[in-house]
Design an enzyme around this catalytic site. Structure first.
Site: not given
Ligand SMILES: [Zn+2]
Length: 430
Positions: A65-66, A97, A235, A308, A327
């Site tokens: 996730h950037l 997202n 995951h 992740d 997260g």
């Protein structure tokens, strides 16, 4: 422009050990790999002394996730790709997202353009399956593919409607694209944040049941069998999911899967207290589940390791446990964590760990990288297998430092990362 990397230790599968090699890089490609006994004429070429270091194909992470666009206070493409490079990763695939969600060709192009201007590793964008990831309406798959998306996923949430998933798979199959799924049935997890197990029981919490994941895995495996699509499970964290993936693979369903370092190393019984750095989705499961995902990775039921990487600001993670986001960050601890826990303990060979972080993701997603061989792109990682130090989240290149591994003494730290023949991270320069 010629680059020589001299005296690197390269994993040799045939002998099950390391061999000393010199690698010549020309125009972003591996031009030659020669035995370390030779003395190449390096002339005016740039030279990197890799003596005593592991030289590997660059690590690949197909689930990150950037946070860009929209949540740049957590991470952006400049910092996220630097964090990846520091962890030894040369290719990463980013989840949709964002805000706006990566559900239009414009947002896919924004990510690719920004990475070309500000990023330092290869970024492969996934596009959303449904508009705004709301599960109501499919995105324009053809336009998103055309813009450069490499697959479709609503990661962050599960696609709740079986019909929607079937439609997505049918369409993706018709254009030879994979569907990647965050498997989670919302009706089973509403308001819950730790898994059903010892920790939840001790703390009087209602836990997330394991079936919330496996129900989607089973449903989607059946839909993948019908549609023939390449279906990839995100995951994987439970024994039940593993069992279903193994069965589906055994009957020829085009199903592949990934697992995160934290699900291989930690169970719910390791959670020290109501600490938000231990809150992630999927949650840490029971020791029995941990054993099941390890075995699945070992026997190939699970194909690859992904981080992740999920950065969140210190302020968000400082909220009380119910309100803090799920997260943890992952790039800068992944390799040393797994090297220390599985290779140094003799459970895995170094070659096995590297395979699951390079050539296996490349094979599954048909990438040209992930191989240390002549003619391949010069994406390379140098790792000091002997260096040992404690994880210090304050030194992360990421904007965020939400990790449960702070203070852990780990060995095997990446020291130099090369993408397309150019050094993008060097420990000595930092
Ligand atoms: Zn997810």
């Amino acid at each position: 422009m010629t680059l020589w990397i001299l005296n690197g230790n390269v994993w040799d599968e045939a002998s099950g050990g390391l061999l000393n090699k010199h690698v010549r890089v020309e125009a972003g490609q591996i031009a030659e790999i020669i035995d370390g006994a030779n003395t190449p004429d390096t002339g005016s070429a740039e030279v990197i002394d890799a003596a005593g270091k592991l030289l590997s194909a660059g690590l690949i992470d197909m689930h990150v996730h950037l946070r860009d666009p929209g949540f740049e206070y957590k991470e952006d493409i400049a910092t996220g790709t630097r964090s990846a490079a520091k962890g030894g990763f040369t290719t990463i695939a980013c989840m949709p997202n964002t805000r706006p969600s990566t559900d239009t060709p414009e947002t896919v192009k924004y990510i690719l353009d920004k990475n070309a201007n500000e990023g330092v590793v290869r970024v492969l964008p996934y596009a959303a399956i449904t508009k705004n990831q709301l599960g109501r309406e499919l995105t324009d798959f053809a336009a998103l593919k055309e813009a450069g998306a490499i697959g479709f996923t609503d990661d962050g949430v599960g696609v709740q409607s079986a019909q929607m998933m079937k439609d997505a798979m049918t369409l993706a199959q018709s254009m030879d694209m994979p569907v990647i799924a965050h498997c989670e049935d919302n009706t089973l997890v509403e308001g819950l944040f730790f898994s059903e197990g010892e920790f939840a029981r001790k703390n009087g919490l209602k836990g997330i049941p394991n079936e919330s994941e496996a129900i989607h895995v089973g449903r989607d495996a059946l839909l993948a069998e019908t549609t023939g699509v390449h279906y990839h499970v995100c995951h994987v964290s439970t024994e039940q999911s593993v069992r279903l993936i193994r069965l589906a693979k055994s009957i020829g369903v085009r199903i592949t899967a990934e697992v995160c370092p934290h699900h291989l190393v930690l169970s719910d019984e390791d959670i020290p207290g109501l600490d938000t750095n231990w809150k992630m989705n999927p949650p840490l499961r029971t020791p029995r589940d941990v054993q099941a995902v390890i075995e699945a990775l070992e026997d190939g039921t699970i194909d690859m390791i992904v981080t992740d990487h999920a950065p969140h600001s210190a302020e968000e993670k400082a909220r009380e446990i119910q309100l803090a986001p799920f997260g943890i960050v992952g790039f800068e601890t992944a390799f040393p964590l797994l090297y220390t826990k599985f290779v140094l303990t003799g459970k895995w060979t170094l070659g096995f760990l590297l395979q699951r972080m390079t050539s296996d993701p490349a094979r599954v997603f048909r990438l040209p990288t992930g191989r240390l061989e002549q003619g391949a792109p010069a994406d390379l990682t140098l790792i000091d297998l002997n260096s040992e130090r404690a994880v210090d989240p304050s030194t992360f290149a990421s904007k965020s430092n939400n990790t449960p591994f702070g203070g852990w003494k780990l060995q095997g730290w990446p020291v130099t990362t090369i993408v397309n023949g150019a050094v993008v991270y060097s420990e000595s320069a930092n």
